[in-house]
Motif scaffolding. Structure first.
Motif, PDB file in Angstrom:
ATOM      1  N   THR A 166       3.339  10.221   1.353  1.00 19.07           N
ATOM      2  CA  THR A 166       2.291   9.600   0.539  1.00 19.07           C
ATOM      3  C   THR A 166       1.702  10.601  -0.465  1.00 19.07           C
ATOM      4  OG1 THR A 166       0.652  10.122   2.228  1.00 19.07           O
ATOM      5  CG2 THR A 166       1.634   7.937   2.315  1.00 19.07           C
ATOM      6  N   ASN A 170     -11.735  -1.494  -1.582  1.00 19.29           N
ATOM      7  CA  ASN A 170     -12.025  -0.294  -0.794  1.00 19.29           C
ATOM      8  C   ASN A 170     -11.445   0.968  -1.406  1.00 19.29           C
ATOM      9  OD1 ASN A 170      -9.328  -0.668  -0.305  1.00 19.29           O
ATOM     10  ND2 ASN A 170      -9.594  -1.352   1.797  1.00 19.29           N
ATOM     11  N   GLY A 171     -10.777   0.834  -2.550  1.00 21.00           N
ATOM     12  CA  GLY A 171     -10.220   2.002  -3.211  1.00 21.00           C
ATOM     13  C   GLY A 171      -8.748   2.244  -2.911  1.00 21.00           C
ATOM     14  N   TYR A 172      -8.179   1.502  -1.995  1.00 19.29           N
ATOM     15  CA  TYR A 172      -6.768   1.679  -1.638  1.00 19.29           C
ATOM     16  C   TYR A 172      -5.881   1.328  -2.829  1.00 19.29           C
ATOM     17  CZ  TYR A 172      -8.014   1.950   3.360  1.00 19.29           C
ATOM     18  OH  TYR A 172      -8.527   2.317   4.569  1.00 19.29           O
ATOM     19  N   ARG A 173      -4.837   2.109  -3.025  1.00 20.92           N
ATOM     20  CA  ARG A 173      -3.877   1.814  -4.089  1.00 20.92           C
ATOM     21  C   ARG A 173      -2.996   0.624  -3.709  1.00 20.92           C
ATOM     22  NH1 ARG A 173      -4.667   7.233  -3.938  1.00 20.92           N
ATOM     23  NH2 ARG A 173      -4.725   8.406  -5.892  1.00 20.92           N
ATOM     24  N   VAL A 174      -2.736  -0.231  -4.704  1.00 19.94           N
ATOM     25  CA  VAL A 174      -1.853  -1.376  -4.484  1.00 19.94           C
ATOM     26  C   VAL A 174      -0.670  -1.279  -5.441  1.00 19.94           C
ATOM     27  CG1 VAL A 174      -1.693  -3.879  -4.343  1.00 19.94           C
ATOM     28  CG2 VAL A 174      -3.905  -2.739  -4.007  1.00 19.94           C
ATOM     29  N   TYR A 175       0.519  -1.249  -4.860  1.00 17.67           N
ATOM     30  CA  TYR A 175       1.723  -1.049  -5.668  1.00 17.67           C
ATOM     31  C   TYR A 175       2.527  -2.340  -5.831  1.00 17.67           C
ATOM     32  CZ  TYR A 175       0.814   3.921  -5.287  1.00 17.67           C
ATOM     33  OH  TYR A 175       0.238   5.153  -5.374  1.00 17.67           O
ATOM     34  N   ARG A 200      -6.420  -0.922  -7.705  1.00 16.37           N
ATOM     35  CA  ARG A 200      -7.038  -0.546  -6.433  1.00 16.37           C
ATOM     36  C   ARG A 200      -7.648  -1.776  -5.786  1.00 16.37           C
ATOM     37  NH1 ARG A 200      -7.598   5.219  -5.376  1.00 16.37           N
ATOM     38  NH2 ARG A 200      -6.754   6.276  -7.195  1.00 16.37           N
ATOM     39  N   GLN A 201      -7.628  -1.791  -4.475  1.00 11.99           N
ATOM     40  CA  GLN A 201      -8.386  -2.792  -3.723  1.00 11.99           C
ATOM     41  C   GLN A 201      -9.873  -2.447  -3.815  1.00 11.99           C
ATOM     42  OE1 GLN A 201      -6.898  -2.604   0.276  1.00 11.99           O
ATOM     43  NE2 GLN A 201      -5.091  -3.847  -0.162  1.00 11.99           N
ATOM     44  N   ARG A 231       0.817  -1.206   0.000  1.00 11.92           N
ATOM     45  CA  ARG A 231       0.000   0.000   0.000  1.00 11.92           C
ATOM     46  C   ARG A 231       0.855   1.262   0.000  1.00 11.92           C
ATOM     47  NH1 ARG A 231      -4.529  -1.252   4.456  1.00 11.92           N
ATOM     48  NH2 ARG A 231      -2.746  -0.668   5.727  1.00 11.92           N
ATOM     49  N   ILE A 232       0.188   2.390  -0.144  1.00 19.83           N
ATOM     50  CA  ILE A 232       0.922   3.640  -0.374  1.00 19.83           C
ATOM     51  C   ILE A 232       1.841   4.007   0.784  1.00 19.83           C
ATOM     52  CG2 ILE A 232      -0.863   5.205   0.509  1.00 19.83           C
ATOM     53  CD1 ILE A 232      -0.242   6.985  -1.979  1.00 19.83           C
ATOM     54  N   ARG A 262       1.056  10.321  -4.673  1.00 20.87           N
ATOM     55  CA  ARG A 262      -0.196  10.645  -5.384  1.00 20.87           C
ATOM     56  C   ARG A 262       0.037  11.775  -6.372  1.00 20.87           C
ATOM     57  NH1 ARG A 262      -2.366  10.845  -0.056  1.00 20.87           N
ATOM     58  NH2 ARG A 262      -2.969   8.756   0.604  1.00 20.87           N
TER      59      ARG A 262
END
Ligand SMILES: [Zn+2]
Ligand SMILES: [Zn+2]
Ligand SMILES: [Zn+2]
Ligand SMILES: [Zn+2]
Lengths: 135, 135
Positions: B14, B34-39, B31-32, B2-3, B18
């Motif tokens: 962070t 829930n909207g979380y970024r996955v790197y 994105r997961q 995650r970020i 972005r």
DNA sequence: ATTGACCTTATAGTAGCTTTATAGTTTTAA
DNA sequence: TTAAAACTATAAAGCTACTATAAGGTCAAT
């Protein structure tokens, strides 16, 4: 004297003059009936002072401070000197940083012996892999 | 990843990550739910590249250009070298300008022999009258 | 159930102007 | 005389590379 003449006289744009007024560096001049600003010699001198300070790399905040000393000239000049000393050391550290940077860039540049494909170029590889002769 | 983890790994905030995404320097990650970024690791490498370029003083526009070369690696590397040479000469002219500036500031500073009133201080007089040992 | 740590977007601030938009005024030329 | 040009005005946005704030959604643990 109107804003355009003052601007031309000092080699500044009219917007810059309005900007300095807005920032409190240049006192608001009188206005004609039509709203046009009318400047005196005093304004010219003040603007020249600002410009010379800017050429010396002083920030608008530092110029503001210097002006406050000018406007109350019966203090000791230690504050003026302190401001200048600070600024000199700031400039010196910038020079040092840029010289280190130049070294890095030159050594990076040397890692390409020209006329390759990007794929094989030592420059991008050097950045990517971080072998940048650190410090 | 995650970020927050990516940020910590590379010593960046962070928001900066972005920001790079928004500027098109870092590709938008998945994105997961829930909207979380996955790197991925790729993102990490790209971010590291960006950061190293920034440490070398390259602008975001220059970095963008370098990335375009990386993404099409079968061109000759002349453009890469040209970019770097430009940047080096830019840095050098900055150094030259700052050294000239330092000289001026030091000579200005020398015009005060301390402990006077502002009124009599050679520093402010020097700026006001423009006897700044030009060039 | 609530705290705390994490994530999201959107918005504003930094420096020192420059640029743009929109509009009113004066000067010059046809 | 009138129309174009050159000048002035204000307000707002743009520039660089972030940083900070606000207001809120998500998740693990207590
Ligand atoms: Zn300074
Ligand atoms: Zn090369
Ligand atoms: Zn550059
Ligand atoms: Zn002095």
């Amino acid at each position: 004297m109107r804003i355009g003449q003052l601007a031309q006289l000092l080699g500044v744009e009219t917007q810059t003059i309005r900007f300095y007024e807005q920032q409190g560096l240049l006192p608001p001049p009188d206005r004609q009936d039509n709203g046009y600003r009318v400047y005196t010699e005093k304004h010219g001198e003040r603007l020249a002072f600002i410009r010379r300070c800017r050429i010396l790399g002083l920030s608008l905040a530092e110029i503001h401070e210097l002006q406050s000393y000018q406007d109350d000239p019966h203090q000791p000049c230690t504050a003026v000197n302190a401001l200048l000393d600070d600024h000199i050391s700031h400039v010196r550290s910038q020079i040092t940083a840029l010289q280190a940077l130049e070294k890095q860039l030159v050594s990076l540049r040397a890692s390409c012996n020209d006329d390759r494909e990007v794929e094989a170029c030592g420059v991008l590889a050097g950045i990517s892999e971080g072998n940048m002769h650190q410090q």
